[in-house]
Every structure is written in structure tokens, then in C-alpha cells.
Design a protein around this motif. Sequence first.
Motif, PDB file in Angstrom:
ATOM      1  N   GLY A   1      -2.726  -6.310   2.983  1.00 29.04           N
ATOM      2  CA  GLY A   1      -3.954  -5.724   3.126  1.00 29.04           C
ATOM      3  C   GLY A   1      -3.978  -4.770   4.345  1.00 29.04           C
ATOM      4  N   SER A   2      -3.040  -4.987   5.376  1.00 27.37           N
ATOM      5  CA  SER A   2      -2.966  -4.118   6.496  1.00 27.37           C
ATOM      6  C   SER A   2      -2.387  -2.873   6.210  1.00 27.37           C
ATOM      7  N   ILE A   3      -1.201  -3.259   5.330  1.00 24.44           N
ATOM      8  CA  ILE A   3      -0.442  -1.687   4.949  1.00 24.44           C
ATOM      9  C   ILE A   3      -1.183  -1.021   4.101  1.00 24.44           C
ATOM     10  N   ILE A   4      -1.920  -1.505   3.017  1.00 23.93           N
ATOM     11  CA  ILE A   4      -2.456  -0.588   2.136  1.00 23.93           C
ATOM     12  C   ILE A   4      -3.896   0.188   2.727  1.00 23.93           C
ATOM     13  N   SER A   5      -4.201  -0.591   3.498  1.00 24.73           N
ATOM     14  CA  SER A   5      -5.597   0.167   4.170  1.00 24.73           C
ATOM     15  C   SER A   5      -5.439   0.959   5.333  1.00 24.73           C
ATOM     16  N   ASN A   6      -4.102   1.270   5.605  1.00 23.66           N
ATOM     17  CA  ASN A   6      -3.666   2.245   6.604  1.00 23.66           C
ATOM     18  C   ASN A   6      -3.678   3.630   5.839  1.00 23.66           C
ATOM     19  N   PRO A   7      -4.535   4.511   6.165  1.00 24.42           N
ATOM     20  CA  PRO A   7      -4.544   5.675   5.059  1.00 24.42           C
ATOM     21  C   PRO A   7      -3.331   6.489   5.518  1.00 24.42           C
ATOM     22  N   TRP A   8      -2.907   6.645   6.633  1.00 27.48           N
ATOM     23  CA  TRP A   8      -1.890   7.498   6.974  1.00 27.48           C
ATOM     24  C   TRP A   8      -0.297   7.093   6.450  1.00 27.48           C
ATOM     25  N   GLU A   9      -0.160   5.723   6.678  1.00 28.79           N
ATOM     26  CA  GLU A   9       1.000   5.190   5.981  1.00 28.79           C
ATOM     27  C   GLU A   9       1.216   5.243   4.467  1.00 28.79           C
ATOM     28  N   VAL A  10       0.132   4.718   3.942  1.00 29.79           N
ATOM     29  CA  VAL A  10       0.120   5.014   2.482  1.00 29.79           C
ATOM     30  C   VAL A  10       0.035   6.347   1.889  1.00 29.79           C
ATOM     31  N   GLY A  11      -0.539   7.367   2.838  1.00 27.95           N
ATOM     32  CA  GLY A  11      -0.618   8.765   2.478  1.00 27.95           C
ATOM     33  C   GLY A  11       0.745   9.397   2.294  1.00 27.95           C
TER      34      GLY A  11
ATOM     35  N   ALA B   1      -2.999 -14.027  -9.178  1.00 25.34           N
ATOM     36  CA  ALA B   1      -3.045 -13.360  -7.978  1.00 25.34           C
ATOM     37  C   ALA B   1      -3.361 -11.726  -8.242  1.00 25.34           C
ATOM     38  N   GLY B   2      -3.351 -11.205  -9.251  1.00 20.32           N
ATOM     39  CA  GLY B   2      -3.621  -9.786  -9.460  1.00 20.32           C
ATOM     40  C   GLY B   2      -2.603  -8.970  -9.291  1.00 20.32           C
ATOM     41  N   PRO B   3      -3.120  -7.579  -9.107  1.00 20.38           N
ATOM     42  CA  PRO B   3      -2.009  -6.577  -9.018  1.00 20.38           C
ATOM     43  C   PRO B   3      -1.072  -6.703  -7.706  1.00 20.38           C
ATOM     44  N   ASN B   4      -1.792  -7.601  -6.747  1.00 21.62           N
ATOM     45  CA  ASN B   4      -0.706  -7.498  -5.559  1.00 21.62           C
ATOM     46  C   ASN B   4       0.299  -8.490  -5.708  1.00 21.62           C
ATOM     47  N   LEU B   5       0.563  -9.257  -6.753  1.00 18.69           N
ATOM     48  CA  LEU B   5       1.251 -10.311  -6.993  1.00 18.69           C
ATOM     49  C   LEU B   5       2.603 -10.063  -6.261  1.00 18.69           C
ATOM     50  N   ILE B   6       3.236  -8.895  -6.931  1.00 18.96           N
ATOM     51  CA  ILE B   6       4.604  -8.730  -6.373  1.00 18.96           C
ATOM     52  C   ILE B   6       4.854  -8.359  -4.927  1.00 18.96           C
ATOM     53  N   PHE B   7       3.769  -7.690  -4.312  1.00 19.79           N
ATOM     54  CA  PHE B   7       3.964  -7.592  -2.878  1.00 19.79           C
ATOM     55  C   PHE B   7       3.425  -8.556  -1.880  1.00 19.79           C
ATOM     56  N   ILE B   8       2.791  -9.784  -2.563  1.00 19.14           N
ATOM     57  CA  ILE B   8       2.331 -11.028  -1.558  1.00 19.14           C
ATOM     58  C   ILE B   8       3.448 -12.034  -1.993  1.00 19.14           C
ATOM     59  N   VAL B   9       3.510 -12.075  -3.199  1.00 23.36           N
ATOM     60  CA  VAL B   9       4.386 -13.217  -3.574  1.00 23.36           C
ATOM     61  C   VAL B   9       5.503 -13.200  -3.429  1.00 23.36           C
ATOM     62  N   LEU B  10       6.173 -12.164  -3.805  1.00 19.36           N
ATOM     63  CA  LEU B  10       7.776 -12.008  -3.728  1.00 19.36           C
ATOM     64  C   LEU B  10       8.255 -12.081  -2.200  1.00 19.36           C
ATOM     65  N   PRO B  11       7.677 -11.265  -1.297  1.00 14.74           N
ATOM     66  CA  PRO B  11       8.181 -11.518  -0.064  1.00 14.74           C
ATOM     67  C   PRO B  11       8.312 -12.970   0.539  1.00 14.74           C
TER      68      PRO B  11
END
Length: 448
Positions: free
Chosen positions: A134-144, A280-290
Amino acid sequence: MSQPREQWGTRLGFVLAAAGSAIGLGAVWRLPYVAGTSGGGAFFLIFVAFTLILGTALLIAEFVVGRRTQKPPVPAYKTIAPNTPWFFNGIIGMICAILILSFYSVVGGWIIIYFVRSLGGLASEGTDYGALFGSIISNPWEVGIAHLAFMLITILVVQGGVRKGIERTTNWMMPTLFILFIVIVIRSLTLEGAGEGIAFFLQPDFSAVTGTTILFALGQAFFSLSLGNSVMATYSSYLPKEKSLINSAFSIVVLTIIISLLSGLAIFPGVFAFDIPPDAGPNLIFIVLPAVFEQLALGSLFFTLFMLLLVFATLTSAFSLLEIIVSSVSYKRPDSRGRTAWVVGILIFILGIPSNLSYGLLSDWLIFGNTFFDSIDILTSNFLLPLGALIVSLFLPLKIKKADLRDEVMRGSAMGNGVFLMWFTVIRYIAPVAIIIVFINSLIGLFT
Ligand code: PHE
């Protein structure tokens, strides 16, 4: 025209590039979470059936359009059926490719972030990965910046041309991807408690199947074979006339199914072993795998490898999505390819910005209850792709004589006429009827 049109160097090069287009977020990211929310094994089985029967036939159909004319989609349709509106299917395909690439590159950016961060160790043990994501994808600069980086790599490869850019790159990315996948699956299957995940993924429970499950399975089959938006027609337009379409199509379908199976096997054992809800939805691989990899010996190394694999899978699909547009726009002036790749690529990047912000600044902006990002995904995968595929299947038997179709499909292959007749029956009758039924069913579902 100033120079002859390019062609693939070898048939293997074409198969790897097309398999690269097919194998991407669809197989590795979308399939596990859609299966997770739509009934697991039953969903997977329906998806495989659609892929084998409709997918293979429609893939060959798109190949016919491109290879026969050696032109990008719009001029291809115009050549086969002059002065008719069929060429609109090429336009639908281009719009669809632009829309898909706009959100595809966003996820590509997230993956780059995870890959780069994982090089230095993603997070300390016990981190809440949901919160981290959540914190990564809501940081507009890094994702941009990551979104832009993903697009720049895609542009650089596509501007290099079909043979020197795309083929040369997919020729090493795809084999590397297969090897990485096998390593990860072995790790995943040896987890304690892996059996439950495998059962969820492979044991069908048909009581969970609804009309929506079937629509999603169909959408998944089209999405993961890159069907219905003329991307495959574009790739096949660079294939020399004597190479076999049907053999290539079979190789691509088999590779895609194998990778889809491997992704389920890579992901679900961990999901169950660590008690994470599979839906878990679209975030599965980003949340579950780590979280899963954190618990393993050499986990952070495996996680980095998995992200690298995903970067390759996503890039090789993005090449094809940009190529359809670049090939169409620069068709009359092949020397403008480089410039076209830059202009189109940057425009698609800009179009992707709202999707990128969908999970951050724009998360409250919902269309029929979905974020902008999900709306574009559902619109393209579940509606535009099946529509495009429906149009191809109506088009070919009407506009090309059966004997010509036989020649085009079977040339260069040792398979018998029976195979051709099966293909023809699927294209002529089964595919259109199946697609229409699934559509009607889902429309009824929408209103009841
Ligand atoms: N097949 C790609 C994937 O599974 C997505 C895609 C769809 C690419 C349509 C091109 C055209 O990720």
C-alpha cells in the motif's frame, strides 16, 4: 516503400516472441488471483478447455489475417475484404492494445520496484507486506518513475525493429524465464503444507462455478493468449509465407498452458502453507509472495529471481502491445519506426497515469464500483478481446475461400486434413456460438 518489410529471422524466433506476448501478467499475475476469487480448480479447468479449443483455433485465425497479407491489421483487413467495414476490427484491436498497455506498464513498474528493492532485501522479517505494498503504490513518485522506466525499456526494444529489437531480446528472455520458473516451482512444491494449495488449484469444485466464472475464464483465455486485439495478427505478418502457422500455434498454446500451470503451482502452495486468503485479489503476488519467501532458506534470493522472471514476462508482452501500434502507424514509412515508437510509447505512458494513481491518489474514483485500473482491465479482457475474437471468427469463413484457408493454415505442416476440418468447424460454428452465449449469459448476470 523505401525498404522491404522486415521478417522474423527464424520460426523459433517467432514462436518465442509470440509466446513472450502470450505469457505475461495473464499467466503469472492475473490467473492466480482470478482463480483465487473464482473457484480455484474449476476455473483453471474451464480456462484450459477454452484455451485449447477456442484459443488455438482463434490464434491460428489471427495468424491467417496477418501472414496472408504481410500487413498490419487495418490494411490487412482492407486487403482481404476491400471496401467493407471489417477493418474496424483492426481499429478495435489498436484501441484495446493501447488500453491494455496503459495499465500493463503500471504493473510492470510495480514489478520493477519490487525487483530493485529486493536486491537490497525487501524488508525486515515480520513486515506487514500488505501495508508495504500500500505504501509503495500510493507513492506517486516512485511508481511514476518505475512506470516510466518500464515504458522506456519497451520503447527502446521496439524501436530496434522486429528482428534486431524484439526477436533478439525475446530469444534470451524467454528461455531464462522458463529456467527461473522451474527453480521457483521446485522450491514452492517442497514447502511443508504445499498439498492444500495444489488441491485448491487443481481439484475442481464445480459448485462454485457461475456465469461470471465462465466469462472470466473466457476472458482469461483470450487475455493470456493475447487474442482478440490483432497483436498476434501483427506478429504473424512478419512471418515468411512458407512457415507453418498451425505448428507455431500449437507450440505457443502448449507453452502458455504450461506456464499458467507452473504459476499456480508456484503461488498457491505458499498461500495455503502460510494461511493467506487465496482471494486476496490483484495484489496477491506482491503481498503473498514476499511473505512466503521470507520464511524460506535463501528466500530473498528466490524472491528476486521471481521478480526478475516477472519483469521479463511483462516486458515481452508489452513489446507486442506497442508493436501493433508502431507497425500500423509507421506502415507506409518504415524508417519512421524509431520516432513512432517514442511518440506512441510516451502517449500511452501518459494515458496510464490515472491507472497508476488508482491505488493511491485516485482510489476513491470508482466506475461501477471498480477503480479506473480494474475498469480498464475488465472492459478489455472480458468485453473487447472476446468481441475482437468473435469478429475474426465471423470474418475468415465469409471472406476467404475454404481451399485458400486450408492452404494458409496447413502449409508447412504434416498434419492431416482432419485437423483442418476441426479448426474450420471451431472457427465457423463453435467459437462464435460459444462467445455469444457467454456474452448473453454475463449480460443477464449483470441485470439480475
Ligand atoms: N497475453 C498477455 C498476458 O498474458 C497480455 C496481452 C493481451 C498481450 C493482449 C497482448 C495482447 O499478460
